[in-house]
Design a protein around this motif. Structure first.
Motif, PDB file in Angstrom:
ATOM      1  N   PRO A  98      27.632 -63.121  13.540  1.00  0.00           N
ATOM      2  CA  PRO A  98      28.234 -63.643  12.310  1.00  0.00           C
ATOM      3  C   PRO A  98      29.617 -64.269  12.516  1.00  0.00           C
ATOM      4  O   PRO A  98      30.071 -65.057  11.693  1.00  0.00           O
ATOM      5  CB  PRO A  98      28.344 -62.417  11.397  1.00  0.00           C
ATOM      6  N   LEU A  99      30.290 -63.948  13.621  1.00  0.00           N
ATOM      7  CA  LEU A  99      31.615 -64.511  13.872  1.00  0.00           C
ATOM      8  C   LEU A  99      31.572 -65.765  14.740  1.00  0.00           C
ATOM      9  O   LEU A  99      32.616 -66.315  15.082  1.00  0.00           O
ATOM     10  CB  LEU A  99      32.523 -63.457  14.529  1.00  0.00           C
ATOM     11  N   ARG A 100      30.402 -66.208  15.121  1.00  0.00           N
ATOM     12  CA  ARG A 100      30.259 -67.428  15.917  1.00  0.00           C
ATOM     13  C   ARG A 100      29.827 -68.574  15.011  1.00  0.00           C
ATOM     14  O   ARG A 100      28.933 -68.417  14.195  1.00  0.00           O
ATOM     15  CB  ARG A 100      29.254 -67.216  17.046  1.00  0.00           C
ATOM     16  N   ASP A 101      30.458 -69.717  15.223  1.00  0.00           N
ATOM     17  CA  ASP A 101      30.276 -70.822  14.279  1.00  0.00           C
ATOM     18  C   ASP A 101      29.663 -72.101  14.827  1.00  0.00           C
ATOM     19  O   ASP A 101      29.191 -72.920  14.051  1.00  0.00           O
ATOM     20  CB  ASP A 101      31.643 -71.203  13.688  1.00  0.00           C
ATOM     21  N   PHE A 102      29.706 -72.336  16.122  1.00  0.00           N
ATOM     22  CA  PHE A 102      29.413 -73.675  16.618  1.00  0.00           C
ATOM     23  C   PHE A 102      28.392 -73.701  17.752  1.00  0.00           C
ATOM     24  O   PHE A 102      28.693 -74.140  18.863  1.00  0.00           O
ATOM     25  CB  PHE A 102      30.709 -74.343  17.070  1.00  0.00           C
ATOM     26  N   PRO A 103      27.150 -73.295  17.499  1.00  0.00           N
ATOM     27  CA  PRO A 103      26.150 -73.297  18.571  1.00  0.00           C
ATOM     28  C   PRO A 103      25.855 -74.693  19.112  1.00  0.00           C
ATOM     29  O   PRO A 103      25.468 -74.840  20.273  1.00  0.00           O
ATOM     30  CB  PRO A 103      24.912 -72.690  17.915  1.00  0.00           C
ATOM     31  N   ASP A 104      26.064 -75.716  18.299  1.00  0.00           N
ATOM     32  CA  ASP A 104      25.768 -77.082  18.725  1.00  0.00           C
ATOM     33  C   ASP A 104      26.976 -77.800  19.317  1.00  0.00           C
ATOM     34  O   ASP A 104      26.895 -78.995  19.619  1.00  0.00           O
ATOM     35  CB  ASP A 104      25.222 -77.894  17.541  1.00  0.00           C
ATOM     36  N   MET A 105      28.085 -77.086  19.486  1.00  0.00           N
ATOM     37  CA  MET A 105      29.299 -77.717  20.001  1.00  0.00           C
ATOM     38  C   MET A 105      29.785 -77.079  21.303  1.00  0.00           C
ATOM     39  O   MET A 105      30.942 -77.202  21.668  1.00  0.00           O
ATOM     40  CB  MET A 105      30.400 -77.666  18.939  1.00  0.00           C
ATOM     41  N   ARG A 106      28.900 -76.411  22.004  1.00  0.00           N
ATOM     42  CA  ARG A 106      29.309 -75.715  23.224  1.00  0.00           C
ATOM     43  C   ARG A 106      29.840 -76.680  24.283  1.00  0.00           C
ATOM     44  O   ARG A 106      30.839 -76.397  24.934  1.00  0.00           O
ATOM     45  CB  ARG A 106      28.150 -74.886  23.777  1.00  0.00           C
ATOM     46  N   HIS A 135      31.198 -79.600  23.802  1.00  0.00           N
ATOM     47  CA  HIS A 135      32.501 -80.077  23.322  1.00  0.00           C
ATOM     48  C   HIS A 135      33.590 -79.051  23.646  1.00  0.00           C
ATOM     49  O   HIS A 135      34.631 -79.402  24.215  1.00  0.00           O
ATOM     50  CB  HIS A 135      32.453 -80.341  21.815  1.00  0.00           C
ATOM     51  N   PHE A 136      33.352 -77.803  23.280  1.00  0.00           N
ATOM     52  CA  PHE A 136      34.385 -76.792  23.506  1.00  0.00           C
ATOM     53  C   PHE A 136      34.576 -76.497  24.996  1.00  0.00           C
ATOM     54  O   PHE A 136      35.674 -76.142  25.420  1.00  0.00           O
ATOM     55  CB  PHE A 136      34.108 -75.527  22.695  1.00  0.00           C
ATOM     56  N   THR A 152      40.262 -79.159  29.500  1.00  0.00           N
ATOM     57  CA  THR A 152      41.459 -79.942  29.182  1.00  0.00           C
ATOM     58  C   THR A 152      42.672 -79.040  28.982  1.00  0.00           C
ATOM     59  O   THR A 152      43.760 -79.318  29.515  1.00  0.00           O
ATOM     60  CB  THR A 152      41.212 -80.805  27.924  1.00  0.00           C
ATOM     61  N   GLU A 153      42.502 -77.974  28.213  1.00  0.00           N
ATOM     62  CA  GLU A 153      43.619 -77.066  27.946  1.00  0.00           C
ATOM     63  C   GLU A 153      44.120 -76.399  29.234  1.00  0.00           C
ATOM     64  O   GLU A 153      45.325 -76.303  29.463  1.00  0.00           O
ATOM     65  CB  GLU A 153      43.233 -75.990  26.926  1.00  0.00           C
ATOM     66  N   LEU A 154      43.197 -75.939  30.061  1.00  0.00           N
ATOM     67  CA  LEU A 154      43.605 -75.266  31.300  1.00  0.00           C
ATOM     68  C   LEU A 154      44.279 -76.248  32.259  1.00  0.00           C
ATOM     69  O   LEU A 154      45.281 -75.902  32.902  1.00  0.00           O
ATOM     70  CB  LEU A 154      42.407 -74.582  31.946  1.00  0.00           C
ATOM     71  N   ARG A 155      43.765 -77.458  32.338  1.00  0.00           N
ATOM     72  CA  ARG A 155      44.411 -78.476  33.184  1.00  0.00           C
ATOM     73  C   ARG A 155      45.805 -78.803  32.671  1.00  0.00           C
ATOM     74  O   ARG A 155      46.730 -78.983  33.457  1.00  0.00           O
ATOM     75  CB  ARG A 155      43.563 -79.742  33.238  1.00  0.00           C
TER      76      ARG A 155
END
Length: 176
Positions: free
Chosen positions: A125-133, A135-136, A142-145
C-alpha cells in the motif's frame, strides 16, 4: 587506534529488496541496520504526503540513523537515506526542501549499494509507481553521480543479490 564507523547506504527504486537485504547484511556483518523512517511515518498518515511530511521524514531518518550508529559494530547498514526525500519531493512537488538540499553534500555515506529493478514488483500500500521503475532507476543513478558517490549496482535473485552485496562490501573493506 579506534576504527571509524563505515556507513553503507542501501538505496534504489521501490520494490527492489532494500529492507530485506539491509537486514540480511546486518546479520551477516553482526551489526545493526537503520530501517526506513518514512515507512513507519507514512503508515500513520491519513491524507496524502505533504511538503512538511517530507521535511519530517528527512529529519526523522537522520535522527534514527544517529541513534542506531551508537550500537553499530564498525558498519552501519542504512535501509535507504534521505536522498529519497529529495527524489520524492522532486517528483511530487517539483522541487525538494532547501534543508534537504543543503544537507546532501554534508552527509555522505562511504558506500552506496544501488538495488537494481530486476526483482519482481511486490504490491504494497505504500508503493506508488510500478510503471516508473526504469525512470526512478535513472533518477537514482543521476543523484548518486551528482554527489560523486562511491556506488555499485547490485543485481540478481535474492540469494545472488545478497552474495553480490557482500562481495562489494568486502572488496570495499579491504581498502579501509
Amino acid at each position: 587506534m579506534e576504527l571509524s564507523l563505515i556507513r553503507i547506504a542501501i538505496v534504489g527504486p521501490e520494490s527492489t529488496g532494500k529492507s530485506t537485504i539491509s537486514e540480511q547484511l546486518a546479520n551477516h556483518y553482526q551489526t545493526v541496520w537503520v530501517p526506513e523512517y518514512a515507512r513507519g511515518y507514512c503508515e500513520k498518515l491519513t491524507a496524502p504526503c505533504t511538503w512538511e511530511d517530507e521535511i519530517n521524514m528527512f529529519r526523522g531518518q537522520l535522527e534514527l540513523e544517529e541513534q542506531m550508529a551508537a550500537n553499530a559494530n564498525r558498519l552501519l547498514i542504512c535501509d535507504t537515506t534521505f536522498i529519497t526525500v529529495k527524489i520524492w519531493s522532486d517528483h511530487m512537488f517539483g522541487s525538494a526542501p532547501q534543508e534537504v538540499l543543503d544537507k546532501l553534500p554534508q552527509h555522505s555515506y562511504d558506500l552506496y549499494l544501488l538495488m537494481n529493478i530486476d526483482l519482481p514488483w511486490e504490491e504494497d500500500p505504500l508503493r506508488d509507481f510500478p510503471d516508473m521503475r526504469e525512470h526512478f532507476m535513472e533518477v537514482w543513478h543521476t543523484e548518486l553521480r551528482s554527489l560523486n558517490a562511491n556506488y555499485s549496482l547490485i543485481s540478481g535473485s535474492d540469494v545472488e543479490r545478497l552474495q553480490n552485496a557482500i562481495q562489494c562490501i568486502d572488496s570495499f573493506m579491504i581498502n579501509k
